[in-house]
Structures are given as structure tokens and as C-alpha cells.
Scaffold this motif. Structure first.
Motif, PDB file in Angstrom:
ATOM      1  N   HIS A  83       0.988  -1.389  -0.024  1.00 49.95           N
ATOM      2  CA  HIS A  83      -0.193   0.061   0.038  1.00 49.95           C
ATOM      3  C   HIS A  83       0.816   1.223   0.200  1.00 49.95           C
ATOM      4  N   GLY A  84       0.277   2.311  -0.394  1.00 50.70           N
ATOM      5  CA  GLY A  84       1.198   3.559  -0.134  1.00 50.70           C
ATOM      6  C   GLY A  84       1.064   4.306   1.340  1.00 50.70           C
ATOM      7  N   PHE A  85       0.212   5.095   1.205  1.00 48.68           N
ATOM      8  CA  PHE A  85       0.331   5.827   2.422  1.00 48.68           C
ATOM      9  C   PHE A  85      -1.302   6.055   3.032  1.00 48.68           C
ATOM     10  N   TYR A 142       3.426   2.552  -9.490  1.00 51.39           N
ATOM     11  CA  TYR A 142       3.610   2.683  -7.974  1.00 51.39           C
ATOM     12  C   TYR A 142       4.623   3.856  -8.306  1.00 51.39           C
ATOM     13  N   GLY A 160       6.064   7.147  -5.891  1.00 52.07           N
ATOM     14  CA  GLY A 160       6.777   7.228  -4.433  1.00 52.07           C
ATOM     15  C   GLY A 160       5.965   6.549  -3.279  1.00 52.07           C
ATOM     16  N   GLY A 161       4.637   6.091  -3.641  1.00 50.71           N
ATOM     17  CA  GLY A 161       3.887   5.339  -2.673  1.00 50.71           C
ATOM     18  C   GLY A 161       3.366   6.393  -1.656  1.00 50.71           C
ATOM     19  N   SER A 187       7.603  11.534  -2.912  1.00 48.23           N
ATOM     20  CA  SER A 187       6.640  11.333  -3.864  1.00 48.23           C
ATOM     21  C   SER A 187       7.307  11.527  -5.173  1.00 48.23           C
TER      22      SER A 187
END
Ligand SMILES: Cc1cc2nc3c(=O)[nH]c(=O)nc-3n(C[C@H](O)[C@H](O)[C@H](O)COP(=O)(O)OP(=O)(O)OC[C@H]3O[C@@H](n4cnc5c(N)ncnc54)[C@H](O)[C@@H]3O)c2cc1C
Ligand code: SF4
Lengths: 485, 397
Positions: free
Chosen positions: A44-46, A92, A94-95, A161
Motif C-alpha cells: 500500500h502507499g500511505f 507505483y 513514491g507510494g 513522492s
């Protein structure tokens, strides 16, 4: 591996092995992995709710493999393969996306663009720079600063990012009131479509030759193709910078003062208005801010012009509030990348997130109050506050924060969604938009058709044309049933 | 209550607490306020694991490797999954060693965390499980057999040297001995000419910093114990090191592990800055344009950025250029930390990146660390790389 996975991956180990083998043959074995450590790192990212899952030892979702293309050609190979085999692709960058846009809900290939991180050209005569999409935002800004330029795009996530992610999410930065959002900075891009076809478009300084295809990628969140290269406007580093701040009795007064500034055509680079809650949270060291609404201003540009602009802004602000000088702005500069609370809240069991939106001036004060009330109406909410941080002659972006504890018998996710529902319903009922700059992701997809109403069908047709097999980040714009599994 | 967290108490006013019910409010107070205000928060590692990677852009490993897994917060996340047994050692792989110990993360971190420091206890656990990468095992074996990270070294011309009282002890360090003996020549000559009675240990062993970093607790303690005894028995008043890693070990890490070093420990730049008087004539024979590279440990962990510049500013004929990434904002040479032991290619890619930054400014790089010197030299075809001691030595001739 001992995890609960929230979104189950539908593929077998054999399928995964096959994808790994095939992709290795396409782009080289060092550029593909199915190691669990890599898969978890791209789970997952954030997205705040997923951060909470991390604390609980759960994982949002696992991609089948990670691919790290080194070139546009590599991207085309991966996409062609995925398209032929109906495998989801989740770009994807910087996530750092906060709405679940990188969560591989249906498994597939997490296509991490970070190895495409070269600066291609800084064109000082024509004030533009071209860069590969995977370059980190701060690295890019440093490349410009070294040469005496800036992009003027400085989101709080600039350090984590990518430049491609900025375009994909239609991002905006702290200095947007002067320099604009990413859509105003973007001059063109290169992207790869699911069929493997590469498209390029650029229109500097401007053109009138039909609808711009490249602009379809602004805010596309990985659903149409992979952005591989971007060309942005750049600006000579500002010569002068002035800081000032004001406090006000009410949020209404503060908004009125900034509306007057924007009407006059003045363009401070940064304006941030904090409601009383947030003023207390951020400016606790300033007694003059106690029980007041704080606004900080940064005015920059050609020294003499910026000086006049500052004087004019101050004249207007003085009609509505009290000047509190440079101190609070310096404090903002010092703390603007301090997001330590995001590391702390999930550990205390609190559910916490931020929700941004925008609304026109005429509705702004009531919009703010109704939304705070709506969030507070949810059982378990302890904190609901807001600030306004991007301004236009037409209106304002509000950025709300909530925190709380799920009531008995409610999961974190259920509670989280209830607060989001309350806030976003308030946005729509009070004439605002469902998002100003974070985008849709998984989290906001349930409101997209209300936001885009009659345009929705066009969005779906565009998606079908560009990505007929719905392999690109499936489920974000069109439901999964129409495409890949 | 006023101050940073007063808003928490306000948010939790009586009304809210009443609505939440006593059980929940007691729980919240326990979980948030007391821990936060008293600073007894959960593990630092988990905090880092939950961070959006706010230092990501500064991490050279991530920049050259382009793999999210080795980004600072993801390494911490993997480590915390390992600690909670969600992942086992083989699933973690060698990712936790993809680190240069450069503290670029710490320099940017809102929580002042160093991922390298956070990972050391986890690497120690991996060592206890015998799950360390082969490259690290090799380092451990060499340390055990020879006391240096390069294995057995032939006796050098300075081993056991002692002039007069030997009040200045030059601790050369493994990298200087193995890769940059020219720095030793320069330093010995300089220390002597600056009026010192110089000595060098007959049986110098590694300072142990590479072992500490790699989670080889036993090897580190062994090295620290041996060095502490030799150094404390040497009769020296000052220990001068070329390598910032050695200074850090002797000055900071040893005492934390119970090994006190009696003589003062100084980096060569500090010593030169202190000893070169304003009246001393220093000048290069020919004009030189050079750029200064700050070693990470020197600039970030030891905070030494003024001294090298102050020393170099006294040289006639030297035009010193400041790179864009300089002082605490420096960029690792690639040979910091554990990365070079497990992936030499990546370490070299970091070095090349740094050379790219520096080559914009001059054809000569001056630095103050033997590891930086050897890494940058190897990564550049047409640049000259000099240690600060060599430059001062030339200037005093
Ligand atoms: C602490 C913090 C502060 C933030 N502050 C701001 C702010 O001030 N302003 C703001 O606008 N946002 C902000 N954000 C949100 C986030 O940083 C932005 O949305 C950012 O633009 C995402 O970029 P990324 O490279 O991290 O994208 P990712 O998170 O990797 O991806 C986001 C979405 O874009 C898609 N995508 C990424 N790269 C590509 C590509 N090359 N081609 C096609 N699709 C792609 C992904 O599939 C995903 O759907 C913040 C986030 C955090 C964690
Ligand atoms: S070191 Fe600090 S800034 Fe970097 S990821 Fe960890 S918590 Fe975030």
C-alpha cells in the motif's frame, strides 16, 4: 509469512511463478521480483487505514510481482504482456498517495517506476524541464535549485513522492496560490498505454489543435496507462520573499480577507488559514494566537514587486485581523514537513486521517462549519478541525483532520468510513467537491459517480478505449467486473 | 495545561470523555496522553515503519537501487514485521543491510531517527539466528582471524613506532592501512612536524565500527576491549584518527558499551585546526581548484564541518569549491555502513553518483576520510582524490 491479508490475492503460486518467469524474460531478472519482502513493501502507499493494519500485523494486499522498468521500452513490454494475459497493473511512484491508489486489491504487477529517475533536460531559455516519471520530487527540485530555478511545486510529500505520481494524482503544493496546481505546471508528457503503444504530447507554450490527450493523464491515478516522462514549467528562483501573519476573531473574517486579496489579483505564494483548533495545535508558542484563527502568508517573486504585493496584502488583512509578524510563518517553515503524528496515532489505537476538498467563496464559511459538525456527529470522533491552504479567485481548498476511537463493536475500517461518509456527504450537500488534490483511490471511489454525474459515462468510455481489458489499476474508475481478474 | 499537547486535553474535554464512557476514556488517556507526554512511546522502529518515508529522497541506497523495499521506512517496517514474527529471517533477506549508515535519514527525520541505528539491534538478532548475509559472515571471520576487516595484513613500516613520550597516538584504521597508506605517510610527517611525539600501536586492530553496524556484537566488543586496553595503556594524551568511523567508535560507541578511552580522541581535521597557528605559512606550489566532500560520519554523526574548511582556508593557492550537497547535506561516497559487504556494485553506483555531483565543481576532490577517498577514487576516471592530510602535507613542504 504470517499475515492476515485484507484483500485476498486471487492467483495461485504457480500463476505467480509463471508471471515472474515471463517478465524476467521480458525485462531482465534483476528488474522483477516475487520476494515476499518486496511484495509487502508495495502492499500500500500511505493510506491511513492501511497504516493501522500495519500496526495490527495485517497487510492491505499483496501484488504478485514487482517490476522495475528501466526505460519506456521496458514499460511497454510489461504492459503488453499484462494486457495479453489480463493481469492487473498497479503503477507505483513514491507510494505517498493517501487514498489507497497503490493497493493491489486484485494482485497483479506492481509497476514501480523509481528506476526511471533521470533528469532529461533543463531548458533554461524556454523555462521548462523534462524528467523521467520516477524521479523523486525533492531530487528534481534540488536539480532545479542547483541551477537557480524552482518548479514552485512543493507538496508536503515532496520528499517521498515522484514527479509522475504528482501528475497521476493531480497534486498541488504549498505554494500553489502563486504557482498553480500540477495541471497548470504540466506542459506535456509521455505515457505508455496498455497495448504497449507510447503516446507523447506537449503544448508549450500553448496550442489550439483539438483536445489535449496528455491532459487525460492528469488525475488518471494509473487507470489509463503509465506516465514515463513529464515536462514541467520552471521558474527562476524568486529574488525576494516576505513573510507575514495575521490572527482573526473568526474563520469568516479570515476567509473574507483572503477573498479580498484574491479579487485584487494579488498572488501570495502561500496562504494558510488555521481554525482555532489547529491554531492551538500548531502555534501553541504564540500567546497572541490563543483562541484566535491564524493565517500565515508567504509572498515572493521579484523583490520590488513582492514588497508592494506584501504591503497590499497587509493593508487588506489589517481590515479584518491583527498582524502577528513573521514568527508564526517561520515556525510553519520549520515544521511544515513534520508529520510525526502520522507515526504516532495508529500506535495509540486512534484512527486518524485528513480529508481535503474545495468550495466556492460564497459557500465557504458555512461549508466549513457544517463539515466540522458532520464529523463531530459520528460516535467516537474526538477531534475534528480544519485549515484552508490553497486559494483561487473563485474559492478555497479546505483540509480537514479527524481523529477518534472506534466505538464498541465497530472495526477501525467501519469507523473510518463513517467519518469519511459524513465529511464527503457534507462536501456534496454544501456545494463542494469530493477532493481537491489527493484524488480518488480506493477510498473515494464510492462518490465518484455523484461528483462526475453526467461526465461519468465519458470517463468510462475513455477508460474502455484506452484500456479495453481494464488492466490498469482496476476498480478505481470502472468496476473490476468489466475487466481483469 | 499549556504547550504542545494541550489540544489533546481540550479535545478530550469532559463532554467527550463522558460520551466515550469511562472505560474508553481511561484507555485513551493511558494510551495517548500519558505515553506521549511522558515520552514513553512505543518502539521507535514502529514509528519509523509508520512514517510516509519523509527522508526518502535523501537515501542514496534507494536512489541508486530504486527498490521501495530498501527505502528507510520500509526497512523499518520489515524489521518490525520480523520482530513480531510476521516474517521470518529468510523472508527478510539481506534488505536490512542495504544501508550506508550515512544518517541522511536522521538529518531529515522529524522524529530524529537514524534507520541505521534502529536496525542494529535487529541485525544482532539476525546474527543470533545465524541469518546474516554471506558478505557479513566474511567480515566476521576476518575480524576473528586477524582483527581487521581485510584479513591478515603484513606488518607496516610504522607498526609499533614511538617517538619520545608518544603523547600523540595515531590510530590509522583498517581502511587507511589497507587502501590508503599514502595518508599514513602524510599524517605521520605532519604530526611530527607539528611538534608531537608520535606513536602507533604495534598491534592495532579494527575499531569495531563495521562490526557494530553489522550487528556483530561479539566482534565489536572484542575489538573495543582490545583497543581500549592498548590505547589506555599507551601513555598517549591524544588519539588522532584519519577515519571518522574510528573517531565515532572510540569517542561515542565505546563508552556506550562500557569501554572508556582515557586519552582525548580527535579527528585529524580537529587536530590540524587546533595545531596550525595563524602565523604558519601554508601554500601549494601550484594553484589548485578543488571541491570538498564531507564524509557522512564526520559531518552528521560528529558534527565536524567547520574544521576541515577552516584548515583548508589557510592554504594559499587553493580555491575551494562548495558542492550543492555539502556539510550536513552531504551525500555518501558509497562505502559507508554495510552495503559494500553485500553488494559492491551498488556501493559503487552510489560512489559514481557522488562523483557526478562533485565533478561539476573541480577536477580535484578533497575529503577527510580514507573510505571516502578510496570509494571516490575508484568511481572516478579522471578526477584526483586527496585526503585533507595529504593536501596540508603538500602545503607545508
Ligand atoms: C505526508 C504527506 C503529505 C502529502 N501532502 C500532499 C500535498 O501537499 N499535496 C498533494 O497534492 N498531495 C499530498 N500528499 C499525497 C501524495 O503525496 C500525492 O498524491 C502524490 O502526488 C503522490 O505521488 P506518488 O509518486 O507518491 O504516487 P503513488 O502514491 O505512488 O501513486 C498514487 C497514484 O498514482 C498512480 N501513479 C503513480 N505513478 C504513476 C505513473 N508514473 N503513471 C501512472 N500512474 C501513476 C498510482 O497507481 C496511484 O494510483 C501527501 C501525502 C503524504 C503522505
Ligand atoms: S528515518 Fe524518520 S523520516 Fe525517515 S522514514 Fe524513518 S521516521 Fe520517516
Amino acid at each position: 509469512m504470517d499475515f492476515e491479508t485484507i484483500y485476498q490475492n486471487p492467483r495461485s503460486d504457480d500463476d505467480r511463478e509463471r508471471i515472474l518467469r515471463d517478465l524476467r524474460a521480458e525485462i531482465g531478472s534483476g528488474n522483477v521480483s516475487s520476494d515476499i519482502a518486496d511484495r509487502i513493501s508495495s502492499s500500500h502507499g500511505f493510506w491511513m487505514v492501511a497504516e493501522r493494519w500495519t500496526v495490527e500485523g495485517k497487510v492491505a494486499a499483496l501484488p504478485d510481482v514487482i517490476a522495475w522498468p528501466q526505460s519506456t521500452g521496458d514499460v511497454a513490454k510489461v504492459l503488453r504482456y499484462a494486457n495479453d494475459n489480463r493481469i492487473p497493473i498497479i503503477p507505483y511512484g513514491g507510494g505517498s498517495g493517501v487514498v489507497g491508489g497503490c493497493v493491489p486489491r486484485y494482485g497483479g504487477i506492481s509497476l514501480d517506476i523509481k528506476r526511471m529517475n533521470k533528469l532529461i533536460e533543463v531548458d533554461e531559455v524556454n523555462l521548462r524541464a523534462t524528467v523521467q516519471a520516477g524521479m523523486n520530487g525533492m531530487s528534481f527540485e534540488h536539480e532545479l535549485r542547483r541551477r537557480g530555478y524552482t518548479m514552485g511545486h512543493s507538496p508536503q510529500s515532496i520528499c517521498c513522492s515522484s514527479v509522475g505520481g504528482w501528475v497521476a494524482t493531480n497534486a498541488t503544493g504549498h505554494f500553489s496560490t502563486r504557482y498553480g496546481g500540477i495541471e497548470e505546471m504540466l506542459l506535456g508528457l509521455e505515457a505508455v498505454l496498455p497495448t504497449g503503444r507510447t503516446v507523447r504530447g506537449e503544448c508549450s507554450p500553448r496550442r489550439s489543435a483539438g483536445p489535449e490527450v496528455y491532459s487525460l493523464f492528469i488525475g488518471s491515478e494509473g487507470t489509463l496507462g503509465v506516465i514515463t516522462e513529464v515536462t514541467f514549467k520552471i521558474f527562476p528562483e524568486p529574488e525576494g520573499r516576505f513573510l507575514t501573519s495575521y490572527t482573526y476573531d473568526t474563520i469568516d473574517d479570515s476567509l473574507e480577507s483572503v477573498r479580498a486579496i484574491m479579487r485584487r489579483g494579488l498572488r501570495p505564494a502561500v496562504v494558510r488559514i488555521y481554525d482555532k483548533e489547529e491554531t492551538k495545535r500548531h502555534f501553541y508558542d504564540y500567546p497572541e494566537a490563543e483562541n484566535r484563527v491564524m493565517a500565515v502568508f508567504v509572498i515572493e517573486g521579484e523583490e520590488k514587486v513582492a514588497d508592494v504585493e506584501k504591503d497590499e496584502c497587509e493593508k487588506i488583512c489589517s481590515e479584518y485581523g491583527v498582524c502577528t509578524g513573521e514568527g508564526p510563518v517561520r515556525h510553519w517553515f520549520e515544521t511544515r514537513f513534520n508529520v510525526s503524528e502520522t507515526s504516532l496515532a495508529p500506535q495509540y489505537g486512534a484512527v486518524f486521517d485528513t480529508i481535503e476538498t474545495s468550495v466556492c467563496w460564497s459557500r465557504a464559511p458555512q461549508f466549513y462549519k457544517n463539515t466540522i459538525k458532520a464529523m463531530h456527529s459520528i460516535d467516537g470522533v474526538i477531534l475534528a478541525s480544519g485549515h484552508a491552504s490553497h486559494f483561487y479567485p473563485q474559492g478555497v481548498c479546505f483540509y480537514f483532520t479527524f481523529g477518534g476511537v472506534p466505538p464498541k463493536n465497530q472495526t477501525a475500517l467501519e469507523f473510518y468510513q463513517k467519518v469519511w461518509d459524513a465529511a464527503v456527504s457534507s462536501f456534496l450537500e454544501n456545494g463542494g467537491h469530493i477532493s481537491h488534490h489527493h484524488g480518488i483511490g480506493i477510498n473515494r471511489s464510492r462518490w465518484l459517480s455523484r461528483e462526475r454525474s453526467s461526465e461519468m459515462i465519458i470517463l468510462q468510455k475513455i477508460k474502455q478505449t484506452m484500456d479495453p481489458n481494464n488492466i490498469m489499476n482496476p476498480g478505481l474508475i470502472t468496476p473490476l467486473e468489466e475487466g481483469a481478474q | 495545561m499549556s504547550g504542545k499537547y494541550s489540544w489533546v486535553l481540550d479535545a478530550l474535554d469532559i463532554k467527550v470523555l463522558g460520551e466515550l464512557g469511562m472505560r474508553k476514556s481511561a484507555w485513551l488517556i493511558k494510551n495517548f496522553i500519558s505515553q506521549k507526554i511522558q515520552g514513553k512511546e512505543e518502539s521507535e522502529l514502529l514509528k519509523c515503519a509508520l512514517c510516509p518515508n519523509m527522508c526518502e529522497f535523501a537515501c542514496p541506497v534507494l536512489e541508486v537501487e530504486g527498490r521501495q523495499t530498501v527505502s528507510p521506512a520500509r526497512k523499518s517496517r520489515l524489521a518490525s514485521f520480523y520482530l513480531r514474527k510476521n516474517l521470518n529471517a529468510s523472508e527478510i533477506g539481506d534488505n536490512l543491510y542495504h544501508c550506508l549508515n550515512c544518517d541522511a535519514c536522521k538529518h531529515q527525520c522529524p522524529l530524529d531517527l537514524s534507520v541505521s541505528d534502529l536496525l542494529i539491534p535487529v541485525r544482532e538478532m539476525l546474527r543470533d539466528e545465524d541469518a546474516v548475509p554471506e558478505g557479513i559472515k566474511a567480515v566476521e571471520a576476518k575480524l576473528e582471524s586477524s582483527g581487521t576487516i581485510y584479513g591478515e595484513m603484513s606488518r607496516g613500516k610504522y607498526d609499533g613506532m614511538k617517538d619520545g613520550t608518544g603523547k600523540i597516538l595515531y590510530f590509522r584504521g583498517c581502511v587507511t592501512r589497507n587502501k590508503c597508506p599514502e595518508i599514513i605517510d602524510a599524517v605521520v610527517d605532519l604530526l611530527k612536524s607539528l611538534g608531537g611525539d608520535v606513536q602507533i600501536l604495534p598491534d592495532e586492530v579494527c575499531c569495531g565500527e563495521p562490526a557494530r553496524n553489522s550487528g556483530l556484537r561479539g566482534a565489536f566488543k572484542d575489538a573495543a576491549g582490545r583497543n581500549a586496553k592498548m590505547l589506555n595503556d599507551s601513555g598517549a594524551e591524544v588519539i588522532v584518527c584519519s577515519c571518522p568511523g574510528c573517531v565515532y567508535a572510540l569517542r561515542e560507541a565505546y563508552p556506550k558499551h562500557g569501554f572508556k578511552i582515557k586519552p582525548a580522541v580527535m579527528h585529524i581535521t580537529e587536530y590540524l585546526d587546533m595545531s596550525i597557528g595563524d602565523d604558519m605559512k601554508l601554500g601549494l606550489a601550484d594553484e589548485m581548484d578543488a571541491v570538498y566532500h564531507d564524509p557522512c560520519i564526520l559531518a552528521r554523526k560528529l558534527g565536524i564541518t567547520r574544521e576541515p574548511r577552516s584548515v583548508l582556508s589557510r592554504l594559499n593557492n587553493l580555491r575551494l569549491h562548495e558542492p550543492y550537497f555539502g556539510r550536513e547535506e552531504t551525500y555518501c561516497c558509497g562505502h559507508g555502513g554495510t552495503l559494500k559487504f553485500i553488494d559492491g556494485g551498488l556501493a559503487e553506483a552510489v560512489a559514481k553518483r557522488r562523483v557526478q555531483h562533485l565533478s561539476d565543481y573541480a577536477k580535484v576532490i578533497i575529503t577527510s576520510c580514507p573510505s571516502c577517498k578510496s570509494a571516490l577514487k575508484k568511481a572516478s576516471d579522471n578526477l584526483e582524490v586527496l585526503d585533507i592530510a595529504e593536501v596540508i602535507h603538500q602545503a607545508r613542504k
